[in-house]
Design a protein around this motif. Structure first.
Motif, PDB file in Angstrom:
ATOM      1  N   HIS A  24      12.660  -1.153  -1.610  1.00  0.00           N
ATOM      2  CA  HIS A  24      11.025  -1.099  -2.327  1.00  0.00           C
ATOM      3  C   HIS A  24      10.500  -1.537  -1.600  1.00  0.00           C
ATOM      4  O   HIS A  24      10.293  -2.761  -1.246  1.00  0.00           O
ATOM      5  N   HIS A  25       9.116  -1.170  -1.799  1.00  0.00           N
ATOM      6  CA  HIS A  25       8.158  -2.091  -1.209  1.00  0.00           C
ATOM      7  C   HIS A  25       7.083  -2.687  -2.405  1.00  0.00           C
ATOM      8  O   HIS A  25       6.415  -1.558  -3.450  1.00  0.00           O
ATOM      9  N   HIS A  26       6.814  -3.907  -2.200  1.00  0.00           N
ATOM     10  CA  HIS A  26       6.170  -4.341  -3.369  1.00  0.00           C
ATOM     11  C   HIS A  26       3.977  -4.709  -3.219  1.00  0.00           C
ATOM     12  O   HIS A  26       4.322  -5.058  -1.105  1.00  0.00           O
ATOM     13  N   PRO A  27       3.216  -4.611  -3.540  1.00  0.00           N
ATOM     14  CA  PRO A  27       2.321  -4.326  -2.828  1.00  0.00           C
ATOM     15  C   PRO A  27       2.237  -5.591  -2.399  1.00  0.00           C
ATOM     16  O   PRO A  27       2.711  -6.596  -2.576  1.00  0.00           O
ATOM     17  N   PHE A  28       1.078  -6.138  -2.019  1.00  0.00           N
ATOM     18  CA  PHE A  28       1.135  -7.611  -1.434  1.00  0.00           C
ATOM     19  C   PHE A  28       0.442  -8.305  -2.472  1.00  0.00           C
ATOM     20  O   PHE A  28      -0.661  -8.105  -3.435  1.00  0.00           O
ATOM     21  N   SER A  29       0.483  -8.880  -2.150  1.00  0.00           N
ATOM     22  CA  SER A  29       0.646 -10.676  -3.411  1.00  0.00           C
ATOM     23  C   SER A  29      -0.271 -11.845  -2.683  1.00  0.00           C
ATOM     24  O   SER A  29       0.016 -12.000  -1.891  1.00  0.00           O
ATOM     25  N   TYR A 117      -0.179  -6.105   5.041  1.00  0.00           N
ATOM     26  CA  TYR A 117       1.186  -5.486   5.121  1.00  0.00           C
ATOM     27  C   TYR A 117       2.134  -6.376   5.620  1.00  0.00           C
ATOM     28  O   TYR A 117       2.990  -6.084   6.239  1.00  0.00           O
ATOM     29  N   CYS A 118       1.779  -7.601   5.267  1.00  0.00           N
ATOM     30  CA  CYS A 118       2.227  -9.204   6.219  1.00  0.00           C
ATOM     31  C   CYS A 118       3.813  -8.765   5.713  1.00  0.00           C
ATOM     32  O   CYS A 118       5.243  -9.280   5.853  1.00  0.00           O
ATOM     33  N   SER A 119       4.173  -8.733   4.080  1.00  0.00           N
ATOM     34  CA  SER A 119       5.374  -8.414   3.489  1.00  0.00           C
ATOM     35  C   SER A 119       6.567  -7.036   4.392  1.00  0.00           C
ATOM     36  O   SER A 119       7.475  -7.093   3.707  1.00  0.00           O
ATOM     37  N   LEU A 120       5.562  -6.174   4.656  1.00  0.00           N
ATOM     38  CA  LEU A 120       6.105  -5.673   5.661  1.00  0.00           C
ATOM     39  C   LEU A 120       6.441  -5.573   7.493  1.00  0.00           C
ATOM     40  O   LEU A 120       7.379  -4.849   7.975  1.00  0.00           O
ATOM     41  N   GLY A 121       5.915  -6.541   7.564  1.00  0.00           N
ATOM     42  CA  GLY A 121       5.873  -7.066   9.249  1.00  0.00           C
ATOM     43  C   GLY A 121       5.382  -7.808   9.285  1.00  0.00           C
ATOM     44  O   GLY A 121       5.193  -8.778  10.794  1.00  0.00           O
ATOM     45  N   CYS A 122       4.307  -6.749   8.987  1.00  0.00           N
ATOM     46  CA  CYS A 122       3.212  -7.588  10.370  1.00  0.00           C
ATOM     47  C   CYS A 122       2.250  -8.821  10.062  1.00  0.00           C
ATOM     48  O   CYS A 122       2.149  -9.840   8.765  1.00  0.00           O
ATOM     49  N   PRO A 123       2.679  -9.243  11.414  1.00  0.00           N
ATOM     50  CA  PRO A 123       2.373 -11.323  11.461  1.00  0.00           C
ATOM     51  C   PRO A 123       0.770 -12.038  11.815  1.00  0.00           C
ATOM     52  O   PRO A 123       0.309 -12.883  11.452  1.00  0.00           O
ATOM     53  N   GLU A 124      -0.188 -10.929  11.744  1.00  0.00           N
ATOM     54  CA  GLU A 124      -1.698 -11.126  12.068  1.00  0.00           C
ATOM     55  C   GLU A 124      -2.526 -11.829  10.825  1.00  0.00           C
ATOM     56  O   GLU A 124      -2.200 -11.386   9.434  1.00  0.00           O
ATOM     57  N   ILE A 125      -3.086 -12.456  11.146  1.00  0.00           N
ATOM     58  CA  ILE A 125      -4.401 -13.078  10.110  1.00  0.00           C
ATOM     59  C   ILE A 125      -5.910 -12.613  11.321  1.00  0.00           C
ATOM     60  O   ILE A 125      -6.162 -13.294  12.494  1.00  0.00           O
ATOM     61  N   PHE A 126      -6.383 -12.477  10.031  1.00  0.00           N
ATOM     62  CA  PHE A 126      -8.166 -12.070   9.922  1.00  0.00           C
ATOM     63  C   PHE A 126      -8.975 -12.717   9.979  1.00  0.00           C
ATOM     64  O   PHE A 126      -8.333 -13.002   8.834  1.00  0.00           O
ATOM     65  N   PRO A 127      -9.977 -12.812  10.572  1.00  0.00           N
ATOM     66  CA  PRO A 127     -11.256 -13.038   8.916  1.00  0.00           C
ATOM     67  C   PRO A 127     -11.127 -11.633   8.173  1.00  0.00           C
ATOM     68  O   PRO A 127     -10.932 -11.245   8.994  1.00  0.00           O
ATOM     69  N   ARG A 141       1.652  -0.395   8.436  1.00  0.00           N
ATOM     70  CA  ARG A 141       1.364  -0.113   7.292  1.00  0.00           C
ATOM     71  C   ARG A 141       2.022   1.550   7.058  1.00  0.00           C
ATOM     72  O   ARG A 141       3.094   1.841   8.164  1.00  0.00           O
ATOM     73  N   PRO A 142       2.500   1.657   5.736  1.00  0.00           N
ATOM     74  CA  PRO A 142       3.433   2.767   5.002  1.00  0.00           C
ATOM     75  C   PRO A 142       3.188   4.070   6.052  1.00  0.00           C
ATOM     76  O   PRO A 142       2.203   4.123   6.492  1.00  0.00           O
ATOM     77  N   TYR A 143       3.871   5.054   6.019  1.00  0.00           N
ATOM     78  CA  TYR A 143       4.169   5.798   6.787  1.00  0.00           C
ATOM     79  C   TYR A 143       4.247   7.169   5.615  1.00  0.00           C
ATOM     80  O   TYR A 143       5.088   6.217   4.544  1.00  0.00           O
ATOM     81  N   ASN A 144       3.263   8.585   5.664  1.00  0.00           N
ATOM     82  CA  ASN A 144       2.952   9.509   4.345  1.00  0.00           C
ATOM     83  C   ASN A 144       4.745  10.360   4.586  1.00  0.00           C
ATOM     84  O   ASN A 144       4.824  10.336   5.909  1.00  0.00           O
ATOM     85  N   CYS A 145       5.131  10.545   3.589  1.00  0.00           N
ATOM     86  CA  CYS A 145       6.233  11.610   4.238  1.00  0.00           C
ATOM     87  C   CYS A 145       5.730  13.359   4.663  1.00  0.00           C
ATOM     88  O   CYS A 145       4.605  13.584   4.617  1.00  0.00           O
ATOM     89  N   PRO A 146       6.850  13.193   5.696  1.00  0.00           N
ATOM     90  CA  PRO A 146       6.024  14.002   6.884  1.00  0.00           C
ATOM     91  C   PRO A 146       6.614  15.419   5.895  1.00  0.00           C
ATOM     92  O   PRO A 146       6.734  16.393   6.980  1.00  0.00           O
ATOM     93  N   TYR A 147       7.138  15.571   5.247  1.00  0.00           N
ATOM     94  CA  TYR A 147       7.331  17.482   4.633  1.00  0.00           C
ATOM     95  C   TYR A 147       6.567  17.997   4.012  1.00  0.00           C
ATOM     96  O   TYR A 147       5.566  17.889   3.264  1.00  0.00           O
ATOM     97  N   ALA A 148       6.478  19.234   4.672  1.00  0.00           N
ATOM     98  CA  ALA A 148       5.349  20.215   5.249  1.00  0.00           C
ATOM     99  C   ALA A 148       5.601  20.853   3.765  1.00  0.00           C
ATOM    100  O   ALA A 148       4.378  21.705   3.259  1.00  0.00           O
ATOM    101  N   GLY A 149       6.498  20.843   3.311  1.00  0.00           N
ATOM    102  CA  GLY A 149       6.626  21.949   2.083  1.00  0.00           C
ATOM    103  C   GLY A 149       5.844  22.012   0.851  1.00  0.00           C
ATOM    104  O   GLY A 149       5.655  22.881   0.096  1.00  0.00           O
ATOM    105  N   SER A 150       5.786  20.958   0.522  1.00  0.00           N
ATOM    106  CA  SER A 150       5.476  20.311  -0.488  1.00  0.00           C
ATOM    107  C   SER A 150       3.935  19.283  -0.816  1.00  0.00           C
ATOM    108  O   SER A 150       3.672  18.719   0.600  1.00  0.00           O
TER     109      SER A 150
END
Length: 319
Positions: A24-29, A117-127, A141-150
């Motif tokens: 379960h992912h939580h938004p960036f805090s 996306y640091c909570s998902l593992g990205c270590p980068e810091i940017f201006p 970044r999260p992936y979209n569901c690959p299911y194509a039937g809907s």
């Protein structure tokens, strides 16, 4: 469009399937500063957390980027929301006008913030002004569901999506790098744009989506099979796959590289990047009186390994 009958046979290579764990992912805090007060040291610049809060639009709560607008009382909001509030400040209801908050824009230039996306593992810091560009392409970044039937709007990491496909979409899961599917349709002349089948395979420590469907290509109805990799494009390029269909002494073979699920199902399909079978050929392969579709599609997945001595790619056929 429903299949009348489907026989799915996965030729396992003896590999045990790993369990997919739901995350379960939580938004960036936002980071919170300490509680200590340092009154003996003057601080002309507010703490990063305070500045970050100042750069948050009060209407949409997104980070603001130039042009940042303000009213006569100094309340700010982003340029997107300015057009939504009918030129009235959402805080004091005064007329906004066309005043830009140049000071806040200047302060933002000095900020460096972590990827959202640091909570998902990205270590980068940017201006501050480079962060958005990175986040649009971040490998974490999260992936979209690959299911194509809907039109499924679920997003998440790969373990989460594997569980989602199995539990919510009831997708068939198989272990092994080879497959053998038989697709049967009682009236193949009733072809319309519809996804028929999605099967997930687990091999080489990764997951792959095998799609099979019918759709109109111009004026001609066709059947198409293709493979997508559940991961990013860089990893996908280290794998190859083949698809084969045939009967009555005829055979069609496709070999290619699986596309990442970063590319949508429709994008892959519309680029014709897979095994395409014209309806007449599909009916020929089906045999009989050509009134029923009976296609057997076989294939395999392999990983290309680089030979350290001469740089030659050697296919690895073990899972």
């Amino acid at each position: 469009m429903e299949l009348d009958n489907i026989e799915c046979i996965s030729l396992s290579d003896g590999m045990e399937e790993e369990e997919a764990t739901t995350h379960h992912h939580h938004p960036f805090s936002k980071p919170h500063g300490g509680n200590g007060n340092h009154t003996n040291i003057p601080s002309p610049i507010p703490p990063a957390t305070s500045v970050h809060e100042l750069l948050e639009c009060p209407v949409c709560t997104n980070s603001m980027y130039p042009p940042i607008h303000q009213c006569h009382n100094g309340h700010t909001l982003c340029s997107t929301c300015k057009s939504r509030v009918q030129n009235r400040c959402p805080t004091c209801r005064q007329e906004l006008g066309d005043i830009r908050c140049l000071a806040l824009e200047k302060v933002a230039e000095s900020l460096e913030l972590p990827c959202k996306y640091c909570s998902l593992g990205c270590p980068e810091i940017f201006p501050y002004y480079s962060k958005l560009k990175h986040e649009a392409l971040c490998n974490f970044r999260p992936y979209n569901c690959p299911y194509a039937g809907s039109e499924c709007s679920v997003v998440g990491d790969i373990p989460f999506l594997v569980s989602h496909l199995r539990d919510d979409h009831k997708v068939d899961m198989h272990t092994g790098s080879t497959f053998n599917h038989r697709y049967v349709k009682s009236n193949p002349r009733e072809v319309e744009n519809a996804t028929w089948m999605l099967t997930v395979f687990h091999c080489f420590g990764h997951y792959f989506c095998l799609h099979f469907e019918a759709f109109q290509l111009g004026m001609a109805p066709v059947y198409m099979a293709f493979l997508r990799f559940m991961g990013d494009d860089r990893e996908a390029r280290s794998f190859s796959y083949s698809l084969e269909v045939g009967a009555n002494g005829r055979k069609l073979i496709w070999e290619g590289t699986p596309r990442s699920i970063r590319d949508s199902h429709r994008k892959v399909r519309d680029s014709h990047d897979g095994l395409i079978i014209q309806r007449n050929m599909a009916l020929f392969f089906s045999g009989g009186d050509r009134k029923e579709l009976k296609l057997r599609v076989t294939g395999r997945i392999w990983k290309d390994q680089q030979n350290p001595e001469n740089g030659v790619c050697i296919p690895n056929l073990c899972s």
